[in-house]
Design a protein around this motif. Sequence first.
Motif, PDB file in Angstrom:
ATOM      1  N   MET A   1      -7.244  43.278 -11.720  1.00  0.00           N
ATOM      2  CA  MET A   1      -6.057  44.113 -11.584  1.00  0.00           C
ATOM      3  C   MET A   1      -4.898  43.626 -12.454  1.00  0.00           C
ATOM      4  SD  MET A   1      -5.849  45.021  -7.537  1.00  0.00           S
ATOM      5  CE  MET A   1      -7.192  45.887  -6.728  1.00  0.00           C
ATOM      6  N   ILE A   2      -5.174  42.672 -13.314  1.00  0.00           N
ATOM      7  CA  ILE A   2      -4.107  42.118 -14.135  1.00  0.00           C
ATOM      8  C   ILE A   2      -3.668  43.097 -15.218  1.00  0.00           C
ATOM      9  CG2 ILE A   2      -5.661  40.993 -15.775  1.00  0.00           C
ATOM     10  CD1 ILE A   2      -2.338  39.610 -14.384  1.00  0.00           C
TER      11      ILE A   2
ATOM     12  N   SER B   1      -1.156  45.648 -14.021  1.00  0.00           N
ATOM     13  CA  SER B   1       0.072  44.911 -13.721  1.00  0.00           C
ATOM     14  C   SER B   1       0.850  44.624 -14.998  1.00  0.00           C
ATOM     15  CB  SER B   1      -0.251  43.600 -13.000  1.00  0.00           C
ATOM     16  OG  SER B   1      -0.902  43.837 -11.771  1.00  0.00           O
ATOM     17  N   ILE B   2       0.149  44.217 -16.053  1.00  0.00           N
ATOM     18  CA  ILE B   2       0.792  43.939 -17.330  1.00  0.00           C
ATOM     19  C   ILE B   2       1.425  45.206 -17.903  1.00  0.00           C
ATOM     20  CG2 ILE B   2       0.365  43.284 -19.728  1.00  0.00           C
ATOM     21  CD1 ILE B   2      -1.728  41.320 -18.708  1.00  0.00           C
ATOM     22  N   LEU B   3       0.739  46.327 -17.766  1.00  0.00           N
ATOM     23  CA  LEU B   3       1.283  47.598 -18.258  1.00  0.00           C
ATOM     24  C   LEU B   3       2.576  47.958 -17.532  1.00  0.00           C
ATOM     25  CD1 LEU B   3      -2.006  49.700 -18.627  1.00  0.00           C
ATOM     26  CD2 LEU B   3      -0.656  48.624 -20.433  1.00  0.00           C
ATOM     27  N   VAL B   4       2.597  47.736 -16.224  1.00  0.00           N
ATOM     28  CA  VAL B   4       3.809  48.022 -15.448  1.00  0.00           C
ATOM     29  C   VAL B   4       4.942  47.091 -15.864  1.00  0.00           C
ATOM     30  CG1 VAL B   4       4.834  48.046 -13.142  1.00  0.00           C
ATOM     31  CG2 VAL B   4       2.533  48.949 -13.494  1.00  0.00           C
TER      32      VAL B   4
ATOM     33  N   GLY C   1      -3.581  38.467 -10.261  1.00  0.00           N
ATOM     34  CA  GLY C   1      -3.505  39.887 -10.597  1.00  0.00           C
ATOM     35  C   GLY C   1      -3.384  40.765  -9.360  1.00  0.00           C
ATOM     36  N   VAL C   2      -4.189  40.453  -8.347  1.00  0.00           N
ATOM     37  CA  VAL C   2      -4.150  41.220  -7.096  1.00  0.00           C
ATOM     38  C   VAL C   2      -2.813  41.028  -6.396  1.00  0.00           C
ATOM     39  CG1 VAL C   2      -5.194  41.473  -4.817  1.00  0.00           C
ATOM     40  CG2 VAL C   2      -6.645  41.100  -6.816  1.00  0.00           C
ATOM     41  N   ASN C   3      -2.364  39.778  -6.313  1.00  0.00           N
ATOM     42  CA  ASN C   3      -1.086  39.501  -5.655  1.00  0.00           C
ATOM     43  C   ASN C   3       0.078  40.166  -6.379  1.00  0.00           C
ATOM     44  OD1 ASN C   3      -2.219  37.896  -3.625  1.00  0.00           O
ATOM     45  ND2 ASN C   3      -2.089  36.038  -4.868  1.00  0.00           N
ATOM     46  N   LEU C   4      -0.010  40.209  -7.700  1.00  0.00           N
ATOM     47  CA  LEU C   4       1.067  40.818  -8.477  1.00  0.00           C
ATOM     48  C   LEU C   4       1.116  42.326  -8.248  1.00  0.00           C
ATOM     49  CD1 LEU C   4       3.325  40.685 -10.537  1.00  0.00           C
ATOM     50  CD2 LEU C   4       1.604  40.705 -12.362  1.00  0.00           C
TER      51      LEU C   4
ATOM     52  N   VAL D   1       3.526  42.620  -5.070  1.00  0.00           N
ATOM     53  CA  VAL D   1       4.869  42.684  -5.659  1.00  0.00           C
ATOM     54  C   VAL D   1       5.167  44.078  -6.205  1.00  0.00           C
ATOM     55  CG1 VAL D   1       6.415  41.780  -7.441  1.00  0.00           C
ATOM     56  CG2 VAL D   1       4.870  40.220  -6.233  1.00  0.00           C
ATOM     57  N   ILE D   2       4.392  44.515  -7.178  1.00  0.00           N
ATOM     58  CA  ILE D   2       4.729  45.736  -7.915  1.00  0.00           C
ATOM     59  C   ILE D   2       4.706  46.973  -7.023  1.00  0.00           C
ATOM     60  CG2 ILE D   2       3.964  47.292  -9.739  1.00  0.00           C
ATOM     61  CD1 ILE D   2       3.085  44.850 -11.329  1.00  0.00           C
TER      62      ILE D   2
END
Length: 207
Positions: free
Chosen positions: A1-2, A5-8, A94-97, A101-102
Amino acid sequence: MILPSILVLLLAAWKLDWQAWLADKNRQHLCFGAAIALVPLWMLQAGVKEGLEVHFLGLTTLALMLGWRMGVLMGTLSLLLITLFGFEPWSDFGVNLLLGVIVPLSFSYFVFLLTYSYLYRHLFVYIFVAGFFNAALTIAVKTLLFAGYVLWSELYSWQVVQDNYVGILPLLLFPEALLNGMAITLLVVFKPRWMRTFFDRDYLINK
């Protein structure tokens, strides 16, 4: 899921006025201070099963203080520090982010936008709806997202997740709401300039 997350994160950083932010030392101190303040809050984890730990979020306060873009970036910094300190494994970053968070911070900011657009703009609406009740909904969303992820990854059965994770949710709603509600109240009263989403002309003048 990273990757998502990076795109966001790139989207959040894209249209920020970095030149103005870098020139404003007070704003920088506020942003980094808010990120660091979340670290001890997230360190206070409790749980029976590994991977099913719970902790208070504070993301509603972060979203209302900094807005969505900077809130996402500073929330990411908080998670990075937590992971560096060894409270979360790098394999789950990645999952936690994304789920920790996001998505919950974005949900919290969306609830604020709904209250700003459709409810009467009053100080008590800001504190109790955009702050207090919003925080309770946000931790509920975060908990259910992680429960769904754990079930999808087949780490635990539904019975284990229900008994050791989802079942704890009712005990978290009021404390999370109270924590954020008190923080937002204090900030609005004593440091309203720190709140990016609070405007005197909307919530105080001619009320």
